[in-house]
Structures are given as C-alpha cells and as structure tokens.
Design an enzyme around this catalytic site. Structure first.
Site, short mmCIF file in Angstrom:
data_model
loop_
_atom_site.label_atom_id
_atom_site.label_comp_id
_atom_site.label_asym_id
_atom_site.label_seq_id
_atom_site.Cartn_x
_atom_site.Cartn_y
_atom_site.Cartn_z
N TYR A 152 0.85 -1.19 0.00
CA TYR A 152 0.00 0.00 0.00
C TYR A 152 0.88 1.23 0.00
O TYR A 152 1.86 1.29 0.75
CB TYR A 152 -0.90 -0.01 1.24
CG TYR A 152 -1.78 1.21 1.39
CD1 TYR A 152 -2.83 1.45 0.50
CD2 TYR A 152 -1.58 2.12 2.42
CE1 TYR A 152 -3.64 2.57 0.64
CE2 TYR A 152 -2.39 3.24 2.58
CZ TYR A 152 -3.43 3.46 1.68
OH TYR A 152 -4.22 4.56 1.83
N ASP A 198 9.21 2.85 -0.15
CA ASP A 198 8.15 3.47 0.65
C ASP A 198 8.37 3.03 2.09
O ASP A 198 7.97 1.94 2.48
CB ASP A 198 6.78 3.05 0.13
CG ASP A 198 5.65 3.68 0.95
OD1 ASP A 198 5.94 4.32 1.99
OD2 ASP A 198 4.48 3.55 0.55
N LYS A 202 4.28 8.44 9.19
CA LYS A 202 4.04 7.79 10.49
C LYS A 202 5.05 8.21 11.55
O LYS A 202 4.99 9.35 12.01
CB LYS A 202 3.94 6.28 10.28
CG LYS A 202 2.77 5.95 9.33
CD LYS A 202 2.30 4.52 9.29
CE LYS A 202 0.97 4.41 8.57
NZ LYS A 202 1.01 3.87 7.22
C1 LIG Z 1 0.33 4.41 5.91
C2 LIG Z 1 1.07 4.23 4.66
C3 LIG Z 1 0.96 5.13 3.59
C4 LIG Z 1 -0.03 6.25 3.58
O1 LIG Z 1 0.21 7.19 4.59
P1 LIG Z 1 -0.99 8.16 5.03
O2 LIG Z 1 -0.34 9.07 6.04
O3 LIG Z 1 -2.05 7.27 5.60
O4 LIG Z 1 -1.45 8.89 3.84
C5 LIG Z 1 1.78 4.96 2.50
N1 LIG Z 1 2.66 3.95 2.44
C6 LIG Z 1 2.78 3.05 3.44
C7 LIG Z 1 3.78 1.95 3.33
C8 LIG Z 1 1.99 3.15 4.58
O5 LIG Z 1 2.09 2.23 5.54
#
Ligand SMILES: *Cc1c(COP(=O)(O)O)cnc(C)c1O
Length: 429
Positions: A147, A239, A267
């Site tokens: 994701y 990511d 995060k």
């Molecule tokens: C949570 C997450 C996102 C999206 O971040 P948001 O702050 O919810 O927009 C993108 N990539 C990864 C790997 C994530 O865990």
C-alpha cells in the site's frame, strides 16, 4: 466487542453515520472486518488506551505505527505544547524545519535532501511525480499487497495471473493513470523482470511489506530490485512510511543495507502528528520547486506541531541505540508465545517480526507474497480479535494488518499480554 458497546456508544455511532461516510474518517476505523461495533477513544497513555466507556486496553494499533514511544509521551507532549503556545502554523519558514530536515538526512542513509509534507499519501504521490520527471518516463511497477497511500496511480491490483497490468481497485481513477501502473509479485524478481522495460520510471516497494501483515523481503530481493533498476535506468523507491524509524533507526534501508534513489517517510517521522516527508539523492531532489521545475507545495507542510513532535521523537529514538534490539527481543517472545498457542490449538499459522512490527497469520503455513497472505483465515482472525479485546488487548481490526509495538510495551508486563493473546487463540479456535 459487546463488552464495549452501550447505548451511549450506539448513540455516538448513529450520529457518526449521519455525517461521515461509514461513520469514520478512515475506512479501517469502522472495524468492519471484525464485527463493526464502534470504539471511541477518550485518551491514551503509554501503551494503554481508555475508551469512552472507561475500558482500558493494551493498544497494538499505535496509530497504525505512527506512535512508537507510547501515547502522550512526556517528551513529545512538552515539545508540542511549547510549540503550540508560539503559534501552530505561519506559512513562512521556521528554524525547526531546518533542524528536522537535518536530523532526517542524518538518520536515513540514502536521504541527502528532504521535503516535509502532510501525509504518507502526499509523500508517495510526490516521489512518483519526481521519478517520472527526472527519468522522463511514465511507467511504475508496484507490488500486489503493498500500500502506498490513496493517490490514483497506486489504486490498482493485479488481475488474474501473478504479474499483470493493473486494473483500478477504485472507481473514479482515470484510465490513463492506472494504465501506467504495473503490478508484480512481492519477493518474486522474475515477475518484476517480466514487467520492466524502457518505459518504467520507477519501482516502488515497501522494503518490509507491512500492509499485508508483516512480510519481510527474502534474502536478495531488495538487492535484486536495486540491480534491475540500475540495468533498466529506472529509479528504486522505498516506501518507508511504515518501516522508517520502526524496523531500525535508519529504516529498512539501513537494516538491509540497500540504497534506494528516493524514499517516502511518514508515520513515526512526525511523532503522531499529521506529517510525512520524502527525500533521496540530491541530484534528483534538486528538481523540486523552487530549485527545479517539479511542482510540489503545502500550506501546512512542516508546521510547528509536526516539527516539534517529529524532532522530539527522532531525538529520543536516536538517544536509545538499544531500543530496536529490545523490540526484536519482544517480537521473539510474542512469536514464541503465540506459535505455541497455535500448535496447542491445532491452528496452522506463523508469526513474523522485525523491529517494532509484528505479523500474525492464522491458517497459513507460509507468507512471501499476497497470493499466500490472502489465504489467511479471516473468520478465525475475527474471533481471535474479539477474544483478545475481551481480555483487554486491542489488535488492529483486520487479518491483513501489522501489529505495532511502542517502547512502553517493553516496560509493561509483556508476559501478561502474551498469555492473554495465547488464551484468546485457544478461545477462538
Ligand atoms: C500508511 C502508509 C501510507 C499512507 O500514509 P498516510 O499518512 O495514511 O497517507 C503509504 N505507504 C505506506 C507503506 C503506509 O504504511
């Protein structure tokens, strides 16, 4: 979850459903996969949450990993309170932004230049725009089960077959956007090779997959992606929105010693406030406006709430070099405790862990990619979730989510929590 719901929460839920889609501001909060009864949080301290019903729960959601020191950590609260008293946003630079950027560049090995944004979604969308601009190519390879936020290019899944061109997984995504996105199989370099050509700007990957439970890369996978990108003239994007400062201080790239061209962070980086960042090789990052032509901006980007919470959190993490080893030890204890409970209950399954991430998979023997993860027993998980909740432990409300440890879990009586979870597995099976 009936232990929590009363007529009062039901009233709140009714009000929520009137004015918000599904009653929530992010879909997973509706708890649909595990029964769909509402849970409203009054406060959190350390690893403990208190609901509006007055129930105390040990929290393994941890704001989906954003909280790593524990809720309302005194160092973070003090920094944010102090910053808020001086003004929450100016739209003009502050020196805290410089200190924040310097610390990120110091801690994350591949990041030479960084831009702070407001969410992980914004970080990944911006990083892909940059990769397309500097390579002058359109194509993007992502992995099924990973994701990267909700920007249009990422809302695709594989069709039938292991590796295929994407189809949209949400209405409203323009055809042209997802046509450029190709979906490969995690931990399968062959599936990437089959999709890689001169049209591909970048491969984007969660270096430890965390949005299909916790699925680590197999030896050679990340190195292999690096080599494939180099050969094809494509950029490698990690990511690390979830893994950054969570699997190791320098993220998964430090842990596995693989250097991406660009990195998305979120995060933990903002210490539980709405902030994120992206960065990487200076030669690419200098293409971002106003230094270069690639436009990206943000009214609230790098505001004092984010820089104060982020700086307090990252400084605290940097001051405690033993923390990630302690996470690994705690993960090992959870693995032993829960694997034992699964075999006693006759439930197949496994527990993965790395740093502050734990993945518990019920009903499968092996998880290397989404096609294996998707075989988990979701009904069993829903029963396990409710049994754990009755025993005072709040797990992420889906069989496909990682559990997140906070520093305060390590001080708590972890054995008590593991016993409660082991007991819940027995009750669910
Ligand atoms: C949570 C997450 C996102 C999206 O971040 P948001 O702050 O919810 O927009 C993108 N990539 C990864 C790997 C994530 O865990």
């Amino acid at each position: 979850m009936s232990v929590l719901a009363s007529s009062a929460t039901t009233t709140w839920q009714r009000r929520a459903l009137e004015v918000m889609p599904g009653g929530v501001n992010s879909p997973v909060r509706a708890f649909k996969a595990v029964g769909g009864e509402p849970l409203y949080i009054e406060s959190g301290h350390g690893s403990s949450l208190k609901t509006t019903e007055g129930v105390e729960l040990v929290d393994f959601i941890a704001s989906w990993g954003a909280q790593i020191l524990g809720h309302a950590h005194p160092a973070v609260v003090e920094a944010v309170r102090d910053a808020a008293a001086r003004g929450t946003s100016f739209g003009v630079s502050t020196t805290a932004e410089i200190e924040f950027a310097e610390l990120i560049c110091e801690l994350v090995p591949s990041v030479e230049v960084v831009r702070v944004v407001n969410s992980g979604t914004e970080a990944t969308a911006s990083v892909v725009r940059l990769a397309r601009a500097v390579t002058e190519r359109q194509g993007l390879i992502k992995f099924e089960g990973c994701y990267h936020g909700h920007a249009d290019s990422f809302l695709v899944r594989a069709g039938s077959g292991l590796a295929t061109f994407g189809e949209p997984s949400s209405p409203g995504v323009p055809a042209g956007t997802f046509a450029a996105t190709r979906v490969a199989r995690y931990n399968d370099l062959g599936s990437v090779e089959a999709l890689l050509d001169e049209g591909v700007a970048a491969i984007i990957v969660e270096p430890v997959a965390g949005n299909m439970g916790c699925v680590p890369p197999e030896p050679g996978f990340l190195d292999g992606l690096r080599g494939l990108c180099d050969d094809a003239g494509a950029l490698l994007i990690f990511d690390e929105v979830m893994t950054g400062f969570r699997v190791a201080l320098g993220g998964a790239q430090a842990h596995y010693d693989v250097t991406p061209d660009l990195t998305a962070l979120g995060k933990v980086v903002a210490g539980g406030t709405p902030g994120a960042a992206y960065g990487g090789r200076a030669e690419f990052m200098r293409s971002i406006a106003p230094e270069g032509p690639v436009y990206q901006a943000g009214t609230l980007a790098g505001n004092p709430l984010v820089t104060s919470a982020g700086l307090a959190t990252l400084r605290y993490l940097a001051s405690d070099p033993a923390l990630y080893r302690r996470f690994d030890e705690a993960g090992h204890r959870i693995e032993e405790g829960l694997s034992g409970a699964m075999s006693r209950a006759g439930v197949p399954g496994l527990v993965n862990h790395i740093g502050g991430m734990v993945g518990v998979f019920l009903g499968v023997e092996q998880v290397r990619s989404w096609d294996e993860v998707s075989g988990v027993d979701q009904d069993l998980f829903a029963r396990f979730f409710r049994a754990a909740l009755e025993r005072g432990v709040l797990l992420p409300p889906s069989a496909f989510e990682t559990w997140f440890m906070m520093e305060t879990h390590l001080d708590d009586d972890l054995d008590y929590v593991i016993d409660a979870l082991a007991d819940a597995i027995g009750a669910a099976a």
